[in-house]
Design a protein around this motif. Structure first.
Motif, PDB file in Angstrom:
ATOM      1  N   GLY A   1      13.586  -3.446  -1.005  1.00 16.00           N
ATOM      2  CA  GLY A   1      12.139  -3.304  -0.889  1.00 16.00           C
ATOM      3  C   GLY A   1      11.442  -4.176  -1.910  1.00 16.00           C
ATOM      4  N   LEU A   2      10.370  -4.853  -1.477  1.00 14.13           N
ATOM      5  CA  LEU A   2       9.664  -5.771  -2.367  1.00 14.13           C
ATOM      6  C   LEU A   2       8.167  -5.495  -2.338  1.00 14.13           C
ATOM      7  CD1 LEU A   2      11.883  -8.538  -1.079  1.00 14.13           C
ATOM      8  CD2 LEU A   2      11.551  -8.295  -3.533  1.00 14.13           C
ATOM      9  N   LEU A   3       7.573  -5.437  -3.526  1.00 13.04           N
ATOM     10  CA  LEU A   3       6.139  -5.206  -3.677  1.00 13.04           C
ATOM     11  C   LEU A   3       5.399  -6.532  -3.800  1.00 13.04           C
ATOM     12  CD1 LEU A   3       6.037  -2.251  -6.226  1.00 13.04           C
ATOM     13  CD2 LEU A   3       5.046  -2.219  -3.931  1.00 13.04           C
ATOM     14  N   MET A   4       4.267  -6.613  -3.135  1.00 13.79           N
ATOM     15  CA  MET A   4       3.453  -7.808  -3.252  1.00 13.79           C
ATOM     16  C   MET A   4       2.824  -7.901  -4.645  1.00 13.79           C
ATOM     17  SD  MET A   4       4.035  -8.972  -0.327  1.00 13.79           S
ATOM     18  CE  MET A   4       2.983 -10.437  -0.424  1.00 13.79           C
ATOM     19  N   GLY A   5       2.579  -9.119  -5.092  1.00 11.30           N
ATOM     20  CA  GLY A   5       1.948  -9.323  -6.390  1.00 11.30           C
ATOM     21  C   GLY A   5       0.541  -8.761  -6.466  1.00 11.30           C
ATOM     22  N   ASN A   6      -0.082  -8.529  -5.305  1.00 13.72           N
ATOM     23  CA  ASN A   6      -1.434  -7.987  -5.245  1.00 13.72           C
ATOM     24  C   ASN A   6      -1.456  -6.475  -5.020  1.00 13.72           C
ATOM     25  OD1 ASN A   6      -0.575  -9.544  -2.641  1.00 13.72           O
ATOM     26  ND2 ASN A   6      -1.787  -7.814  -1.881  1.00 13.72           N
ATOM     27  N   ALA A   7      -0.287  -5.826  -5.065  1.00 12.80           N
ATOM     28  CA  ALA A   7      -0.226  -4.370  -4.891  1.00 12.80           C
ATOM     29  C   ALA A   7      -0.977  -3.678  -6.027  1.00 12.80           C
ATOM     30  CB  ALA A   7       1.225  -3.902  -4.866  1.00 12.80           C
ATOM     31  N   PRO A   8      -1.607  -2.529  -5.764  1.00  9.68           N
ATOM     32  CA  PRO A   8      -2.323  -1.822  -6.831  1.00  9.68           C
ATOM     33  C   PRO A   8      -1.370  -1.310  -7.905  1.00  9.68           C
ATOM     34  CG  PRO A   8      -2.192  -0.468  -4.861  1.00  9.68           C
ATOM     35  CD  PRO A   8      -1.696  -1.831  -4.476  1.00  9.68           C
ATOM     36  N   GLN A   9      -1.859  -1.238  -9.119  1.00 10.45           N
ATOM     37  CA  GLN A   9      -1.019  -0.809 -10.236  1.00 10.45           C
ATOM     38  C   GLN A   9      -0.455   0.587 -10.015  1.00 10.45           C
ATOM     39  OE1 GLN A   9      -0.150  -2.842 -12.860  1.00 10.45           O
ATOM     40  NE2 GLN A   9       1.320  -1.211 -13.286  1.00 10.45           N
ATOM     41  N   SER A  10      -1.212   1.448  -9.347  1.00 12.75           N
ATOM     42  CA  SER A  10      -0.745   2.814  -9.102  1.00 12.75           C
ATOM     43  C   SER A  10       0.516   2.826  -8.247  1.00 12.75           C
ATOM     44  CB  SER A  10      -1.848   3.643  -8.433  1.00 12.75           C
ATOM     45  OG  SER A  10      -2.331   2.994  -7.271  1.00 12.75           O
ATOM     46  N   LEU A  11       0.620   1.904  -7.272  1.00  9.76           N
ATOM     47  CA  LEU A  11       1.827   1.826  -6.448  1.00  9.76           C
ATOM     48  C   LEU A  11       2.977   1.207  -7.246  1.00  9.76           C
ATOM     49  CD1 LEU A  11       3.158   2.255  -3.695  1.00  9.76           C
ATOM     50  CD2 LEU A  11       2.377  -0.031  -3.040  1.00  9.76           C
TER      51      LEU A  11
ATOM     52  N   ASP B   1       3.411   1.499 -10.394  1.00 10.35           N
ATOM     53  CA  ASP B   1       3.886   2.555 -11.299  1.00 10.35           C
ATOM     54  C   ASP B   1       4.721   3.591 -10.560  1.00 10.35           C
ATOM     55  OD1 ASP B   1       2.518   1.305 -13.331  1.00 10.35           O
ATOM     56  OD2 ASP B   1       0.763   2.619 -13.221  1.00 10.35           O
ATOM     57  N   THR B   2       4.412   3.809  -9.272  1.00  7.06           N
ATOM     58  CA  THR B   2       5.157   4.778  -8.466  1.00  7.06           C
ATOM     59  C   THR B   2       6.536   4.256  -8.096  1.00  7.06           C
ATOM     60  OG1 THR B   2       3.087   5.630  -7.519  1.00  7.06           O
ATOM     61  CG2 THR B   2       5.110   6.114  -6.309  1.00  7.06           C
ATOM     62  N   LEU B   3       6.641   2.937  -7.932  1.00 11.35           N
ATOM     63  CA  LEU B   3       7.906   2.304  -7.539  1.00 11.35           C
ATOM     64  C   LEU B   3       8.315   1.255  -8.586  1.00 11.35           C
ATOM     65  CD1 LEU B   3       6.990   1.754  -3.773  1.00 11.35           C
ATOM     66  CD2 LEU B   3       8.415   3.588  -4.710  1.00 11.35           C
ATOM     67  N   PRO B   4       8.533   1.669  -9.832  1.00 10.38           N
ATOM     68  CA  PRO B   4       8.792   0.700 -10.912  1.00 10.38           C
ATOM     69  C   PRO B   4      10.099  -0.059 -10.767  1.00 10.38           C
ATOM     70  CG  PRO B   4       9.231   2.936 -11.665  1.00 10.38           C
ATOM     71  CD  PRO B   4       8.602   3.057 -10.307  1.00 10.38           C
ATOM     72  N   HIS B   5      11.011   0.441  -9.945  1.00  9.22           N
ATOM     73  CA  HIS B   5      12.320  -0.203  -9.785  1.00  9.22           C
ATOM     74  C   HIS B   5      12.274  -1.364  -8.796  1.00  9.22           C
ATOM     75  CE1 HIS B   5      11.901   2.703  -6.569  1.00  9.22           C
ATOM     76  NE2 HIS B   5      12.860   2.109  -5.897  1.00  9.22           N
ATOM     77  N   LEU B   6      11.164  -1.491  -8.081  1.00  7.59           N
ATOM     78  CA  LEU B   6      11.083  -2.556  -7.077  1.00  7.59           C
ATOM     79  C   LEU B   6      10.577  -3.863  -7.688  1.00  7.59           C
ATOM     80  CD1 LEU B   6       9.702  -0.853  -3.845  1.00  7.59           C
ATOM     81  CD2 LEU B   6      12.059  -1.117  -4.637  1.00  7.59           C
TER      82      LEU B   6
ATOM     83  N   GLY C   1       0.811  -1.210   0.000  1.00 15.01           N
ATOM     84  CA  GLY C   1       0.000   0.000   0.000  1.00 15.01           C
ATOM     85  C   GLY C   1       0.842   1.256   0.000  1.00 15.01           C
ATOM     86  N   PHE C   2       0.197   2.398  -0.243  1.00 14.41           N
ATOM     87  CA  PHE C   2       0.931   3.663  -0.281  1.00 14.41           C
ATOM     88  C   PHE C   2       1.432   4.074   1.104  1.00 14.41           C
ATOM     89  CE2 PHE C   2      -0.802   4.112  -4.527  1.00 14.41           C
ATOM     90  CZ  PHE C   2       0.218   4.786  -5.186  1.00 14.41           C
TER      91      PHE C   2
ATOM     92  N   ASP D   1       3.082   2.148   2.775  1.00 15.33           N
ATOM     93  CA  ASP D   1       4.351   1.409   2.830  1.00 15.33           C
ATOM     94  C   ASP D   1       5.432   2.053   1.965  1.00 15.33           C
ATOM     95  OD1 ASP D   1       3.167  -0.683   4.379  1.00 15.33           O
ATOM     96  OD2 ASP D   1       2.326  -1.529   2.532  1.00 15.33           O
ATOM     97  N   GLU D   2       5.082   3.086   1.213  1.00 10.48           N
ATOM     98  CA  GLU D   2       5.982   3.613   0.179  1.00 10.48           C
ATOM     99  C   GLU D   2       7.342   4.027   0.731  1.00 10.48           C
ATOM    100  OE1 GLU D   2       6.177   7.158  -3.214  1.00 10.48           O
ATOM    101  OE2 GLU D   2       4.302   6.782  -2.134  1.00 10.48           O
ATOM    102  N   GLU D   3       7.373   4.860   1.759  1.00  8.14           N
ATOM    103  CA  GLU D   3       8.654   5.335   2.288  1.00  8.14           C
ATOM    104  C   GLU D   3       9.460   4.195   2.905  1.00  8.14           C
ATOM    105  OE1 GLU D   3       9.937   8.304   1.768  1.00  8.14           O
ATOM    106  OE2 GLU D   3       8.136   8.682   0.574  1.00  8.14           O
ATOM    107  N   MET D   4       8.763   3.284   3.560  1.00  2.00           N
ATOM    108  CA  MET D   4       9.402   2.108   4.148  1.00  2.00           C
ATOM    109  C   MET D   4      10.092   1.274   3.065  1.00  2.00           C
ATOM    110  SD  MET D   4       7.371  -0.926   6.165  1.00  2.00           S
ATOM    111  CE  MET D   4       6.723  -1.795   4.712  1.00  2.00           C
ATOM    112  N   LEU D   5       9.407   1.067   1.957  1.00  2.00           N
ATOM    113  CA  LEU D   5       9.945   0.274   0.858  1.00  2.00           C
ATOM    114  C   LEU D   5      11.137   0.963   0.204  1.00  2.00           C
ATOM    115  CD1 LEU D   5       6.552  -0.842  -0.739  1.00  2.00           C
ATOM    116  CD2 LEU D   5       8.209  -2.342   0.384  1.00  2.00           C
ATOM    117  N   LYS D   6      11.069   2.286   0.084  1.00  2.00           N
ATOM    118  CA  LYS D   6      12.158   3.036  -0.547  1.00  2.00           C
ATOM    119  C   LYS D   6      13.377   3.134   0.363  1.00  2.00           C
ATOM    120  CE  LYS D   6       9.831   6.787  -1.659  1.00  2.00           C
ATOM    121  NZ  LYS D   6       9.472   8.083  -2.298  1.00  2.00           N
ATOM    122  N   SER D   7      13.146   3.125   1.687  1.00  2.00           N
ATOM    123  CA  SER D   7      14.244   3.284   2.646  1.00  2.00           C
ATOM    124  C   SER D   7      15.037   2.004   2.851  1.00  2.00           C
ATOM    125  CB  SER D   7      13.703   3.763   3.995  1.00  2.00           C
ATOM    126  OG  SER D   7      13.068   5.017   3.883  1.00  2.00           O
TER     127      SER D   7
END
Length: 282
Positions: A243-253, A255-260, A230-231, A233-239
């Motif tokens: 950082g790893l995004l779940m497969g069920n994360a929304p597309q908007s997140l 797109d915000t963190l494409p490098h993860l 979720g959003f 989690d954004e700063e936590m993931l970037k810090s």
């Protein structure tokens, strides 16, 4: 062959680097039934045996989250209400910050759409204007219970966190814009889920709270791996070092963190599977 060697090398580097495991709850460690699977519990016990520092960081209230985290049956630091509370593995309160009553009331004076479910996180209960079955399903076995109130006559608006939920995401976007237009300097916000808009004190952030724990335990963010969906989690993931995004994360997140990197979904034990493969196996 070269690709296999590179993957093995990357795995070895990750294992040497990572000392701290950080994870969100809903949509991440919890499956769609809001439970931690037996497989995940097994993996976290093994991580504890290997001396990894474990941190759960969630938007949930601490009374709600503590009951869930206890099922892991291993020591875990707990960051709740998106960073407004920090509890030690022994449930000792280490840090807290609240929202002042007059500031929260100012938000409710903005004439919020009556269809939107509004919630105040209090210390021992949550106050809301609606009985929301979808919201209640997140905490079926929790001792942190709702109280239906009339916000027009409520006197004490002090809260740990406030949030709004509605099936129509656009309604929440419009409410967010309305609040931030007037009070952008007073609050921070996040969409923990597309249908859940949260507001906290300006100083509150999962990443800020986690940093306090890392300093206490003499670790750095670079030594951590974090998981979220979720959003909030954004700063936590970037810090985090990884950082790893779940497969069920929304597309908007995404797109915000494409490098993860994306991993398996919460319903497929994404967190536990990744940790098992990357940290616990040779």
């Amino acid at each position: 062959m070269e690709l296999i060697k590179n993957r093995v090398t990357q795995k070895m580097i990750l294992k040497e680097k990572i000392k701290v495991v950080i994870t969100d709850l809903d949509g991440t460690l919890l499956n769609s039934d809001h439970k931690i699977s037996d497989y995940t519990k097994t993996i976290f016990k093994e991580l504890h045996k290997k001396n990894y520092l474990l941190i759960v960081a969630t938007g949930r209230h601490h009374l709600d989250a503590q009951a869930i985290v206890a099922t892991l049956d291993c020591p875990v630091y707990l960051v709740t209400s998106n960073g407004a509370r920090i509890h030690s593995p022994d449930n000792e309160l280490l840090f807290s910050v609240d929202m002042k009553s007059e500031l929260v009331k100012a938000i409710f004076d903005l004439e919020i759409d009556a269809e939107i479910t509004s919630v105040l996180f209090k210390e021992d209960k949550w106050q809301t204007n609606h009985n929301n079955d979808a919201l209640n399903s997140f905490s079926k076995e929790s001792k942190y219970l709702p109280e239906i109130v009339n916000f027009e006559s409520l006197e004490d608006f002090s809260a740990i966190k406030i949030f709004f939920t509605h099936d129509d995401h656009q309604k929440l976007v419009e409410l967010k814009d309305k609040i931030l237009h007037t009070y952008s300097d007073l609050f921070c916000h996040a969409f923990s889920l597309p249908f859940c808009l949260e507001f906290m004190d300006k100083s509150v952030n999962k990443s800020v709270a986690i940093e306090k724990i890392l300093q206490l335990e003499k670790y750095a963010f670079e030594e951590s791996i974090s998981f979220g969906d979720g959003f909030n989690d954004e700063e936590m993931l970037k810090s985090a070092g990884k950082g790893l995004l779940m497969g069920n994360a929304p597309q908007s997140l995404i797109d915000t963190l494409p490098h993860l990197e994306q991993i398996l979904s919460n319903d497929n034990d994404g967190v536990a599977t990744y940790l098992s493969q990357q940290l616990l196996t040779n």
